[in-house]
Design a protein around this motif. Structure first.
Motif, short mmCIF file in Angstrom:
data_model
loop_
_atom_site.label_atom_id
_atom_site.label_comp_id
_atom_site.label_asym_id
_atom_site.label_seq_id
_atom_site.Cartn_x
_atom_site.Cartn_y
_atom_site.Cartn_z
N ASP A 56 -26.72 -0.46 10.45
CA ASP A 56 -28.03 -0.01 11.00
C ASP A 56 -29.14 -0.83 10.52
N ASP A 57 -30.37 -0.74 10.74
CA ASP A 57 -31.56 -1.40 9.84
C ASP A 57 -31.51 -1.03 8.70
N ALA A 58 -31.40 0.26 8.32
CA ALA A 58 -31.51 0.88 7.01
C ALA A 58 -30.44 0.55 6.16
N GLY A 59 -29.26 0.35 6.72
CA GLY A 59 -28.13 -0.33 6.00
C GLY A 59 -28.26 -1.69 5.56
N VAL A 60 -28.94 -2.58 6.47
CA VAL A 60 -29.20 -3.85 6.21
C VAL A 60 -30.06 -4.15 4.85
N LEU A 61 -31.22 -3.40 5.05
CA LEU A 61 -32.39 -3.09 3.99
C LEU A 61 -31.94 -2.59 2.61
N ALA A 62 -30.96 -1.74 2.76
CA ALA A 62 -30.34 -0.90 1.43
C ALA A 62 -29.29 -2.12 0.86
N ARG A 64 -28.46 -5.24 -0.74
CA ARG A 64 -29.10 -6.54 -1.32
C ARG A 64 -28.53 -7.93 -0.67
N SER A 65 -27.27 -7.80 -0.46
CA SER A 65 -26.48 -9.07 -0.01
C SER A 65 -26.80 -9.34 1.37
N LEU A 66 -27.42 -8.41 2.06
CA LEU A 66 -28.04 -8.34 3.54
C LEU A 66 -29.50 -8.81 3.47
N ALA A 67 -29.79 -7.91 2.71
CA ALA A 67 -31.53 -7.75 2.73
C ALA A 67 -32.24 -9.06 2.61
N HIS A 68 -31.89 -10.01 1.59
CA HIS A 68 -32.49 -11.13 1.48
C HIS A 68 -32.36 -11.76 2.70
N TYR A 69 -31.54 -11.62 3.84
CA TYR A 69 -31.72 -12.62 5.01
C TYR A 69 -32.79 -12.23 5.77
N THR A 70 -33.85 -11.01 5.41
CA THR A 70 -34.64 -10.49 6.37
C THR A 70 -36.26 -11.10 5.66
N VAL A 71 -36.10 -11.87 4.79
CA VAL A 71 -37.35 -12.29 4.19
C VAL A 71 -37.19 -13.84 4.14
N LEU A 72 -38.35 -14.31 4.64
CA LEU A 72 -38.58 -15.93 4.70
C LEU A 72 -39.74 -16.28 3.52
N HIS A 73 -39.35 -17.08 2.68
CA HIS A 73 -40.08 -17.40 1.68
C HIS A 73 -40.63 -19.23 1.70
N PRO A 74 -41.72 -19.46 2.60
CA PRO A 74 -41.88 -20.62 2.82
C PRO A 74 -42.12 -21.45 1.54
N GLY A 75 -42.72 -20.57 0.37
CA GLY A 75 -42.94 -21.43 -0.73
C GLY A 75 -41.76 -22.01 -1.39
N ARG A 76 -40.44 -21.59 -1.36
CA ARG A 76 -39.31 -22.15 -1.78
C ARG A 76 -38.52 -23.11 -0.71
N GLY A 77 -39.25 -23.49 0.28
CA GLY A 77 -38.93 -24.34 1.33
C GLY A 77 -37.94 -23.59 2.72
N ASP A 78 -38.19 -22.38 2.88
CA ASP A 78 -37.26 -21.54 3.85
C ASP A 78 -38.10 -21.82 4.95
N PHE A 79 -37.71 -21.91 6.34
CA PHE A 79 -38.27 -22.14 7.37
C PHE A 79 -37.28 -21.84 8.65
N GLY A 80 -37.79 -21.70 9.74
CA GLY A 80 -36.87 -21.26 10.93
C GLY A 80 -37.96 -21.62 12.14
N LEU A 81 -36.99 -21.35 13.21
CA LEU A 81 -37.71 -21.40 14.61
C LEU A 81 -37.24 -20.24 15.62
N VAL A 82 -38.09 -19.84 16.47
CA VAL A 82 -37.90 -18.71 17.15
C VAL A 82 -37.79 -18.96 18.66
N ALA A 83 -36.67 -18.83 19.61
CA ALA A 83 -36.67 -19.03 20.91
C ALA A 83 -37.39 -17.84 21.83
N GLU A 84 -38.07 -18.22 22.53
CA GLU A 84 -38.81 -17.14 23.34
C GLU A 84 -38.59 -17.49 24.80
N ILE A 85 -38.46 -16.29 25.90
CA ILE A 85 -38.56 -16.65 27.26
C ILE A 85 -39.53 -15.63 27.54
N GLY A 86 -40.63 -16.16 28.26
CA GLY A 86 -41.74 -15.40 28.57
C GLY A 86 -42.52 -14.47 27.64
#
Length: 184
Positions: A56-62, A64-86
């Motif tokens: 669950d969400d708490a398990g992801v955050l607890a 470390r091997s998963l939690a780093h996927y929840t943080v975007l650091h543009p300063g180190r070059g991280d980037f992404g895109l979001v697809a939206e409908i409506g």
């Protein structure tokens, strides 16, 4: 809630017999809190791809091997895109520059970003994942990124899409690690 009316690319993607407009937004457009919520949900959905709730969400955050996927650091070059409908997020792709001191599941080398992609249930299988990957590759090329890696569990049907867009097994890496070379 993320803003729903900024300028963005409009790309069609078929969904259940009709055409819908998929808007792509730069993930950095969102504020840090909205990005964190979005990436937390996407990471949880990715881990639970079988439909079984393994974390669950708490398990992801607890974890470390998963939690780093929840943080975007543009300063180190991280980037992404979001697809939206409506104005609603239905998918996201993000690339993180994780290094050997804190590697991701798809780590192959420092300087090679690890890609994660998630399309929300109910929107899968209609081209949104492919659209996100193709646009992420374009954005990566603009940043002069030549290789991208990812990790996928054995049996995940997304493997077919990854192979279709050019990913192959990464030699000398953990099972499930794939890599794609990007041409300029």
């Amino acid at each position: 809630m993320p803003p729903s009316d900024p300028a963005g690319d409009h790309r069609p993607a078929g969904r259940r017999g009709g055409e819908v407009t998929v808007e792509l937004r730069d993930l950095e457009f969102y504020d840090d809190d909205d990005t964190a919520v979005l990436l937390l949900e996407a990471t949880r959905l990715n881990v639970n791809w079988t439909g079984e709730e393994r974390v669950d969400d708490a398990g992801v955050l607890a974890d470390r091997s998963l939690a780093h996927y929840t943080v975007l650091h543009p300063g180190r070059g991280d980037f992404g895109l979001v697809a939206e409908i409506g104005g609603r997020a239905v998918g996201v792709v993000w690339l993180l520059f994780l290094d050997a001191s804190d590697p991701g599941y798809g780590y192959v080398a420092d300087g090679v970003p690890e890609l994660s992609v998630c399309v929300w249930p109910g929107y899968r299988g209609v081209g949104i994942g492919r659209l996100l990957l193709e646009e992420a590759f374009l954005a990566a090329r603009k940043r002069d990124i030549r290789r991208v890696s990812l990790s996928v569990e054995n049996g995940n049907p997304a493997t077919r899409l990854y192979r279709d867009v050019g990913f192959s097994d990464a030699t000398g890496s953990a099972p499930g690690t794939m890599i794609v070379g990007l041409r300029p």
